[in-house]
Design a protein around this motif. Structure first.
Motif, mmCIF file in Angstrom:
data_model
loop_
_atom_site.group_PDB
_atom_site.id
_atom_site.type_symbol
_atom_site.label_atom_id
_atom_site.label_comp_id
_atom_site.label_asym_id
_atom_site.label_seq_id
_atom_site.Cartn_x
_atom_site.Cartn_y
_atom_site.Cartn_z
ATOM 1 N N THR A 85 -14.353 -46.235 6.811
ATOM 2 C CA THR A 85 -15.283 -45.435 7.490
ATOM 3 C C THR A 85 -15.261 -45.524 9.054
ATOM 4 O O THR A 85 -16.190 -46.807 9.417
ATOM 5 C CB THR A 85 -16.448 -45.177 6.776
ATOM 6 O OG1 THR A 85 -16.711 -44.644 5.840
ATOM 7 C CG2 THR A 85 -17.619 -44.834 7.731
ATOM 8 N N GLU A 114 -17.296 -42.382 -1.532
ATOM 9 C CA GLU A 114 -15.499 -43.888 -0.734
ATOM 10 C C GLU A 114 -14.450 -43.273 -1.665
ATOM 11 O O GLU A 114 -14.647 -43.265 -3.589
ATOM 12 C CB GLU A 114 -16.072 -44.585 -0.875
ATOM 13 C CG GLU A 114 -17.042 -44.790 0.345
ATOM 14 C CD GLU A 114 -18.414 -45.966 0.651
ATOM 15 O OE1 GLU A 114 -16.990 -46.883 0.208
ATOM 16 O OE2 GLU A 114 -18.521 -46.727 1.035
ATOM 17 N N GLY A 118 -9.970 -46.434 1.311
ATOM 18 C CA GLY A 118 -10.908 -45.468 2.286
ATOM 19 C C GLY A 118 -11.564 -46.295 3.422
ATOM 20 O O GLY A 118 -11.055 -47.665 3.459
ATOM 21 N N TRP A 127 -10.508 -41.144 3.582
ATOM 22 C CA TRP A 127 -9.832 -41.136 2.221
ATOM 23 C C TRP A 127 -8.227 -41.255 2.900
ATOM 24 O O TRP A 127 -8.101 -40.769 3.124
ATOM 25 C CB TRP A 127 -9.400 -40.354 1.142
ATOM 26 C CG TRP A 127 -10.866 -40.701 -0.110
ATOM 27 C CD1 TRP A 127 -11.810 -40.402 0.751
ATOM 28 C CD2 TRP A 127 -11.152 -40.122 -1.105
ATOM 29 N NE1 TRP A 127 -13.190 -40.226 -0.535
ATOM 30 C CE2 TRP A 127 -12.652 -40.319 -1.791
ATOM 31 C CE3 TRP A 127 -10.798 -40.617 -2.070
ATOM 32 C CZ2 TRP A 127 -12.666 -39.977 -3.062
ATOM 33 C CZ3 TRP A 127 -10.579 -40.245 -3.790
ATOM 34 C CH2 TRP A 127 -11.622 -40.074 -4.545
ATOM 35 N N PRO A 137 -16.973 -41.188 5.052
ATOM 36 C CA PRO A 137 -15.765 -41.724 4.079
ATOM 37 C C PRO A 137 -14.437 -40.810 3.954
ATOM 38 O O PRO A 137 -14.032 -39.889 3.786
ATOM 39 C CB PRO A 137 -16.176 -41.782 2.496
ATOM 40 C CG PRO A 137 -17.663 -41.807 2.700
ATOM 41 C CD PRO A 137 -17.684 -41.471 3.416
#
Length: 179
Positions: free
Chosen positions: A123, A116, A121, A57, A55
Motif C-alpha cells: 500500500t 489486500e 501486496g 497487488w 492496496p
C-alpha cells in the motif's frame, strides 16, 4: 561442492586417463540454465494509476515461477541442474519493499476491490508526482536456488538472481463533499 571462483577448470585432453572433475560438468549444466525474466503484473493494472492508501497487488506470470532443468555430459559423466525460485523481493520505488515466497496471487473479481493481496501486496503512502517522469520505479529480484546431481554426488548452487523493473504512477485521490 563445486567451485565457482572465476577459474575455469580445464577439461582433460583426449587420451588423458584422468576423470573429468565433476565441478566442470556442474558448471556446464548450470550455465545452460535459461532462467525466465520475471514479468511484473499489478492490480490496479500496471498501465493504470495506483492510488495512495489503496492496496496494490503484485504478482508474476506463473510461467516465470516454475522449475527449470538442464543436463550436461562430459566423457560419460552426466549432471542435471534444477533451478527453483525461492523468493521475490520487490522494491516499490518510495523506499518500501516486500518479500514474497511465491509468484503472488493474481487479482480477480472474486476479491473485494479494496482487499489486500493474500501473499504479495503493498500500500503506497505517497504519490509519485515528485519523482522523475512522475513515476516510481518498481523492481523485483527473484532468487533461484539450483540443486544438482550426477556421478553419485549432489550439491547446491545458491542465489542465482533474475530481475525486472517497470514504472508505476501513484497518485492521491481527493474527495469533494457537496452539500
Amino acid at each position: 561442492m563445486p567451485r565457482f571462483d572465476g577459474e575455469e577448470p580445464k577439461p582433460p585432453k583426449p587420451g588423458d586417463d584422468e576423470q573429468v572433475p565433476i565441478e566442470v560438468v556442474v558448471q556446464q549444466a548450470v550455465e545452460k540454465l535459461k532462467l525466465p525474466k520475471p514479468v511484473i503484473r499489478t492490480s490496479p493494472d500496471e498501465d493504470f494509476v495506483q492510488v495512495v492508501r489503496v492496496p496494490t497487488w503484485m504478482w508474476m506470470q506463473r510461467a516465470t515461477w516454475e522449475p527449470v532443468s538442464e543436463s550436461a555430459e562430459v566423457d560419460g559423466l552426466t549432471v542435471t541442474a534444477t533451478a527453483r525460485p525461492r523468493q521475490a523481493v520487490w522494491s516499490m520505488g518510495e523506499g518500501g519493499s516486500v518479500v514474497c515466497k511465491g509468484a503472488g496471487t493474481p487479482y480477480s473479481k472474486a476479491y473485494a476491490p479494496d482487499s489486500e493481496s493474500p501473499d504479495c501486496g503493498y500500500t503506497y503512502r505517497t504519490a509519485s508526482l515528485g519523482e522523475p517522469d512522475k513515476k516510481f520505479t518498481v523492481s523485483v529480484r527473484v532468487t533461484w536456488d539450483v540443486e544438482w546431481h550426477g556421478g553419485g554426488q549432489a550439491g547446491v548452487v545458491p542465489g542465482m538472481v533474475m530481475a525486472a523493473q517497470r514504472q508505476l504512477v501513484v497518485d492521491e485521490v481527493q474527495a469533494v463533499v457537496v452539500r
